[in-house]
Scaffold this motif. Structure first.
Motif, PDB file in Angstrom:
ATOM      1  N   LEU A 161      14.806  73.615  50.514  1.00  0.00           N
ATOM      2  CA  LEU A 161      15.743  72.661  49.912  1.00  0.00           C
ATOM      3  C   LEU A 161      15.645  71.305  50.613  1.00  0.00           C
ATOM      4  O   LEU A 161      15.658  70.254  49.970  1.00  0.00           O
ATOM      5  N   GLN A 162      15.510  71.351  51.942  1.00  0.00           N
ATOM      6  CA  GLN A 162      15.432  70.102  52.699  1.00  0.00           C
ATOM      7  C   GLN A 162      14.191  69.291  52.312  1.00  0.00           C
ATOM      8  O   GLN A 162      14.282  68.077  52.090  1.00  0.00           O
ATOM      9  N   HIS A 202      14.700  79.334  52.804  1.00  0.00           N
ATOM     10  CA  HIS A 202      15.211  78.734  51.572  1.00  0.00           C
ATOM     11  C   HIS A 202      15.823  77.360  51.857  1.00  0.00           C
ATOM     12  O   HIS A 202      15.563  76.393  51.133  1.00  0.00           O
ATOM     13  N   VAL A 203      16.622  77.264  52.929  1.00  0.00           N
ATOM     14  CA  VAL A 203      17.256  75.980  53.255  1.00  0.00           C
ATOM     15  C   VAL A 203      16.197  74.946  53.643  1.00  0.00           C
ATOM     16  O   VAL A 203      16.292  73.766  53.285  1.00  0.00           O
ATOM     17  N   LEU A 227      12.514  82.463  48.287  1.00  0.00           N
ATOM     18  CA  LEU A 227      13.891  82.905  48.066  1.00  0.00           C
ATOM     19  C   LEU A 227      14.229  84.119  48.937  1.00  0.00           C
ATOM     20  O   LEU A 227      13.394  84.985  49.145  1.00  0.00           O
ATOM     21  N   ALA A 228      15.447  84.140  49.417  1.00  0.00           N
ATOM     22  CA  ALA A 228      15.897  85.334  50.151  1.00  0.00           C
ATOM     23  C   ALA A 228      16.074  86.467  49.144  1.00  0.00           C
ATOM     24  O   ALA A 228      16.806  86.335  48.178  1.00  0.00           O
ATOM     25  N   GLN A 243      12.626  69.406  49.464  1.00  0.00           N
ATOM     26  CA  GLN A 243      12.847  68.899  48.112  1.00  0.00           C
ATOM     27  C   GLN A 243      13.771  67.684  48.129  1.00  0.00           C
ATOM     28  O   GLN A 243      13.560  66.714  47.400  1.00  0.00           O
ATOM     29  N   PHE A 244      14.799  67.744  48.986  1.00  0.00           N
ATOM     30  CA  PHE A 244      15.743  66.629  49.074  1.00  0.00           C
ATOM     31  C   PHE A 244      15.038  65.378  49.600  1.00  0.00           C
ATOM     32  O   PHE A 244      15.225  64.271  49.088  1.00  0.00           O
ATOM     33  N   LEU A 283      17.013  83.268  54.491  1.00  0.00           N
ATOM     34  CA  LEU A 283      17.820  82.150  54.003  1.00  0.00           C
ATOM     35  C   LEU A 283      17.379  80.848  54.658  1.00  0.00           C
ATOM     36  O   LEU A 283      17.416  79.785  54.045  1.00  0.00           O
ATOM     37  N   LEU A 284      16.973  80.976  55.920  1.00  0.00           N
ATOM     38  CA  LEU A 284      16.529  79.788  56.650  1.00  0.00           C
ATOM     39  C   LEU A 284      15.326  79.143  55.950  1.00  0.00           C
ATOM     40  O   LEU A 284      15.245  77.916  55.840  1.00  0.00           O
ATOM     41  N   LEU A 316      12.871  63.724  46.983  1.00  0.00           N
ATOM     42  CA  LEU A 316      13.658  63.012  45.964  1.00  0.00           C
ATOM     43  C   LEU A 316      14.211  61.681  46.487  1.00  0.00           C
ATOM     44  O   LEU A 316      14.503  60.780  45.710  1.00  0.00           O
ATOM     45  N   GLU A 351      16.218  90.933  48.390  1.00  0.00           N
ATOM     46  CA  GLU A 351      16.595  92.201  48.998  1.00  0.00           C
ATOM     47  C   GLU A 351      15.491  92.640  49.952  1.00  0.00           C
ATOM     48  O   GLU A 351      15.747  93.167  51.013  1.00  0.00           O
ATOM     49  N   ALA A 353      25.046  86.996  55.979  1.00  0.00           N
ATOM     50  CA  ALA A 353      24.065  85.993  56.394  1.00  0.00           C
ATOM     51  C   ALA A 353      23.177  86.515  57.529  1.00  0.00           C
ATOM     52  O   ALA A 353      21.967  86.273  57.539  1.00  0.00           O
TER      53      ALA A 353
END
Lengths: 217, 217
Positions: free
Chosen positions: B209-210, B205-206, B2-3, B212-213, B202-203, B216, B5, B196
């Protein structure tokens, strides 16, 4: 004349995210937080769903009318999704900006990109909300709706398409805690309202300083 | 991942204003507000004034050393003012940015412009502080110093030169109330930390997500 809150320009606050990442809840909280915020009601050619109110949830319009608005340059952005047209009417946004009222947009990456290239681009604040995880996003989509598995799979694919356009937004927030994300959104909006581009009356203030300086010299 | 602080990048927070507009007071308040903030100590070839501490108020350096730093690319910005050189050493700034610590610069428009064109420009937050009025500015300069009239006139001319470069900063604040201006600065810094561009993780994190997608699907 001093630059005050009152004579600032409004912002176009664009919130984008995949369905299920908390965007609608966050938008509602922002509207409750600041009653001067305007919500940009989209126009659409799709039929109203049960309970949807014309002029509140959407402006429900005929396809011919929608297309005429587009050719007349009355739409800030528009797109076709699942066979229906959606778009943001421009006149109410332009009026709000001049009145110093911010307008909140709940639109997808295509709309965000179009507004980002429009004449109003210098007043855009774009924020993308990411979900903490894909299983969590799917869980929210499943809990929320009575949709069958096929519809959910289709929505998940659309969600991924949306997420894949996360880059290029001014701010990207991971919504792992609604309250925290809400606070962050408020901080971001409060700051962006102070941007020099939102404060055209600063120029009057500097001109007044110049006159005073010349009088003293 | 996770992104958070912790793994954000630091900002270069540039405060510019004419002398007497409250910039130094505001800078001190910001430093007291957030102990993770670093103050960019300028290097100068001018002689220390009574009470000034080397390494705290300035790095007092010989002209040859200063010029060598410039040619070696070790200065983020530099200028000659009233016959003396002033500049911001680059290495401590680069280190702080990577550690996720913001660096506060109390520099003039020339320095701000140079940093705005540097390789670190995407991490710059520039703020200009305007005085409420010229008579008020002059009053503050007169009250503050034991300077004679000629020196004050010279300072007022330098002040006007500075004010005339107010345009081009991200934010321009009229300091008609120190507490209000301080609050605004804190809001602006808090928001810009969320940009951003300040959140390279954040990269990651994305990408998560990819994965995980794809699992699925």
């Amino acid at each position: 004349m001093l630059a005050t809150e009152k004579n600032r320009l409004g912002l176009l606050v664009i919130l984008s995210s995949p369905s299920g990442a908390g965007k609608s809840t966050l938008a509602k909280r922002l509207m409750a937080w600041d009653e001067t915020l305007r919500f940009s009601v989209s126009a659409t050619t799709r039929s109203p769903r049960p309970g949807e109110v014309d002029g509140k949830d959407y402006y429900f319009v005929a396809e011919d009318d929608f297309k005429k608005w587009v050719t007349d340059g009355e739409m800030l952005e528009h797109a076709q999704v699942f066979g229906n047209y959606y778009g943001s009417p421009k006149p109410p946004v332009e009026a709000a900006i001049q009145e110093g009222r911010d307008v909140l947009f709940d639109i997808d990456w295509q709309g965000a990109q179009q507004i980002g290239k429009s004449a109003l681009r210098h007043h855009v604040l774009s924020i993308f909300i990411l979900p903490p995880s894909i299983p969590e996003l799917r869980r929210r989509l499943e809990t929320r709706a009575q949709d069958d598995v096929d519809v959910i799979t289709k929505r998940m694919e659309k969600s991924w398409d949306e997420i894949s356009h996360w880059d290029g937004y001014d701010y990207v927030l991971v919504n792992d805690d609604l309250d925290k994300t809400e606070d962050r959104l408020k901080t971001i909006i409060a700051a962006e309202r102070l941007k020099a581009a939102q404060q055209p009356h600063l120029l009057d203030h500097v001109r007044a300083l110049q006159s005073q300086f010349e009088e003293l010299s």
